[in-house]
Design a protein around this motif. Structure first.
Motif, mmCIF file in Angstrom:
data_model
loop_
_atom_site.group_PDB
_atom_site.id
_atom_site.type_symbol
_atom_site.label_atom_id
_atom_site.label_comp_id
_atom_site.label_asym_id
_atom_site.label_seq_id
_atom_site.Cartn_x
_atom_site.Cartn_y
_atom_site.Cartn_z
ATOM 1 N N THR A 20 51.657 44.132 69.724
ATOM 2 C CA THR A 20 52.337 45.331 70.166
ATOM 3 C C THR A 20 52.138 46.408 69.117
ATOM 4 O O THR A 20 51.716 46.139 68.001
ATOM 5 C CB THR A 20 53.851 45.079 70.314
ATOM 6 N N ALA A 21 52.446 47.653 69.468
ATOM 7 C CA ALA A 21 52.236 48.747 68.533
ATOM 8 C C ALA A 21 53.049 48.563 67.263
ATOM 9 O O ALA A 21 52.623 48.918 66.167
ATOM 10 C CB ALA A 21 52.600 50.072 69.200
ATOM 11 N N SER A 22 54.250 47.995 67.397
ATOM 12 C CA SER A 22 55.104 47.830 66.230
ATOM 13 C C SER A 22 54.595 46.759 65.287
ATOM 14 O O SER A 22 54.971 46.716 64.131
ATOM 15 C CB SER A 22 56.529 47.478 66.678
ATOM 16 N N GLN A 23 53.718 45.880 65.773
ATOM 17 C CA GLN A 23 53.202 44.797 64.942
ATOM 18 C C GLN A 23 51.923 45.177 64.227
ATOM 19 O O GLN A 23 51.497 44.491 63.335
ATOM 20 C CB GLN A 23 52.913 43.569 65.806
ATOM 21 N N ALA A 24 51.285 46.258 64.639
ATOM 22 C CA ALA A 24 49.908 46.473 64.257
ATOM 23 C C ALA A 24 49.731 47.621 63.286
ATOM 24 O O ALA A 24 50.543 48.535 63.206
ATOM 25 C CB ALA A 24 49.073 46.748 65.508
ATOM 26 N N ILE A 25 48.638 47.550 62.542
ATOM 27 C CA ILE A 25 48.164 48.674 61.757
ATOM 28 C C ILE A 25 46.965 49.233 62.488
ATOM 29 O O ILE A 25 46.054 48.506 62.846
ATOM 30 C CB ILE A 25 47.750 48.229 60.341
ATOM 31 N N THR A 26 46.940 50.534 62.731
ATOM 32 C CA THR A 26 45.845 51.160 63.452
ATOM 33 C C THR A 26 45.074 52.075 62.529
ATOM 34 O O THR A 26 45.655 52.880 61.814
ATOM 35 C CB THR A 26 46.368 51.967 64.647
ATOM 36 N N LEU A 27 43.766 51.951 62.554
ATOM 37 C CA LEU A 27 42.882 52.800 61.788
ATOM 38 C C LEU A 27 42.227 53.790 62.723
ATOM 39 O O LEU A 27 41.622 53.386 63.703
ATOM 40 C CB LEU A 27 41.756 51.950 61.191
ATOM 41 N N SER A 28 42.320 55.063 62.452
ATOM 42 C CA SER A 28 41.617 56.054 63.265
ATOM 43 C C SER A 28 40.221 56.250 62.729
ATOM 44 O O SER A 28 39.860 55.746 61.669
ATOM 45 C CB SER A 28 42.376 57.381 63.251
ATOM 46 N N ALA A 29 39.432 57.014 63.477
ATOM 47 C CA ALA A 29 38.048 57.219 63.084
ATOM 48 C C ALA A 29 37.925 57.980 61.780
ATOM 49 O O ALA A 29 36.945 57.862 61.078
ATOM 50 C CB ALA A 29 37.308 57.974 64.190
ATOM 51 N N ALA A 30 38.939 58.783 61.449
ATOM 52 C CA ALA A 30 38.898 59.546 60.208
ATOM 53 C C ALA A 30 40.209 59.377 59.447
ATOM 54 O O ALA A 30 41.002 60.293 59.327
ATOM 55 C CB ALA A 30 38.652 61.020 60.494
ATOM 56 N N PRO A 31 40.488 58.154 58.934
ATOM 57 C CA PRO A 31 41.765 57.888 58.274
ATOM 58 C C PRO A 31 41.875 58.605 56.945
ATOM 59 O O PRO A 31 40.877 58.913 56.308
ATOM 60 C CB PRO A 31 41.738 56.371 58.067
ATOM 61 N N GLU A 32 43.119 58.856 56.538
ATOM 62 C CA GLU A 32 43.346 59.414 55.227
ATOM 63 C C GLU A 32 43.094 58.352 54.167
ATOM 64 O O GLU A 32 43.293 57.168 54.395
ATOM 65 C CB GLU A 32 44.791 59.902 55.104
ATOM 66 N N ALA A 33 42.660 58.784 53.001
ATOM 67 C CA ALA A 33 42.426 57.840 51.909
ATOM 68 C C ALA A 33 43.758 57.255 51.458
ATOM 69 O O ALA A 33 44.776 57.947 51.449
ATOM 70 C CB ALA A 33 41.762 58.563 50.740
ATOM 71 N N PRO A 34 43.806 55.969 51.115
ATOM 72 C CA PRO A 34 45.048 55.365 50.648
ATOM 73 C C PRO A 34 45.520 56.024 49.364
ATOM 74 O O PRO A 34 44.714 56.477 48.551
ATOM 75 C CB PRO A 34 44.670 53.896 50.420
ATOM 76 N N VAL A 139 40.661 51.226 65.150
ATOM 77 C CA VAL A 139 40.729 49.772 65.153
ATOM 78 C C VAL A 139 42.158 49.387 64.809
ATOM 79 O O VAL A 139 42.781 49.987 63.931
ATOM 80 C CB VAL A 139 39.722 49.144 64.168
ATOM 81 N N THR A 140 42.696 48.416 65.529
ATOM 82 C CA THR A 140 44.078 47.986 65.342
ATOM 83 C C THR A 140 44.103 46.525 64.909
ATOM 84 O O THR A 140 43.584 45.658 65.617
ATOM 85 C CB THR A 140 44.882 48.141 66.642
#
Length: 213
Positions: A20-34, A139-140
């Motif tokens: 579910t969305a609450s369980q996951a980490i989602t990466l967008s195509a242009a994520p911010e640097a950690p 990607v999730t």
């Protein structure tokens, strides 16, 4: 949608439902640097990480190495060139450390790598004539479902984190679709693919795992 085949026993385990969305980490195509460095920085590119000892560090989906690996996978699918994504596959030297089977080297070279290549080709076929216009979206990774696998489980003599349920989202002409990455496993705090398609199949053909959209 192209639905591609499946089923004959593999060394690694079975799948699970998506997160579910609450369980996951989602990466967008242009994520911010950690904001802070990885808790387990990758070794120098000249060092094969699989020759180093395992660590008990849970990988993070926002890690730059993982982001780069997902992009390599996507480029390999779009270009129909599996060689691009080979660095994102679990290292052979690490596989030799963790698997308690009679010939892990042959299993790696004759089963895992060929299936990975076939699955990438199958994903390219899924895109069909839209491959050139398809865009990676996100990607999730369902972090809460990651499990530390101990020796004696999954024919192992070593340990790693394993997670099922990762999904890759992409867009074609404004329409969003997705497919699953069957399983990721960790080495030294990094996620790697070990099965892009299902870990069991009855024929030596590529499989797009759980396509949607």
């Amino acid at each position: 949608m192209l639905c591609i085949l499946a089923v004959a026993a593999l060394v690694a385990g079975c799948g699970s439902n998506g997160p579910t969305a609450s369980q996951a980490i989602t990466l967008s195509a242009a994520p911010e640097a950690p904001s802070s460095p990885s808790p387990n920085p990758s070794p120098s590119p000249s060092v094969d990480p699989g020759t180093l000892p395992q660590t008990h560090v849970l990988p993070q989906a926002d890690d730059p190495a993982f982001q780069a690996g997902v992009q390599e996978l996507w480029n390999a699918i779009v270009q129909d060139d599996p060689s691009i994504a080979l660095p994102f596959f679990f290292p052979k030297s690490a596989y030799l450390q963790v698997k308690a089977i009679s010939n892990p080297s042959a299993d790696y070279e004759n089963r895992l790598i060929p299936w990975y290549k076939l699955d990438i080709e199958a994903a390219h076929a899924l895109l069909g004539s839209n491959a050139d216009s398809a865009q990676f979206v996100s990607v999730t990774v369902p972090k809460s479902q990651a499990e530390w696998i101990v020796p004696g489980v999954e024919y192992n003599k070593g340990s790693y984190y394993r997670v099922y349920g990762t999904r890759l989202d992409y867009s074609v002409n404004g329409h969003t679709a997705s497919f699953g990455i069957f399983s990721l496993i960790s080495w030294r705090g990094e996620w790697y693919i070990v099965h892009l398609g299902p870990s069991t199949r009855s024929t030596n053909k590529g499989i797009v795992y759980a396509p949607e959209g």
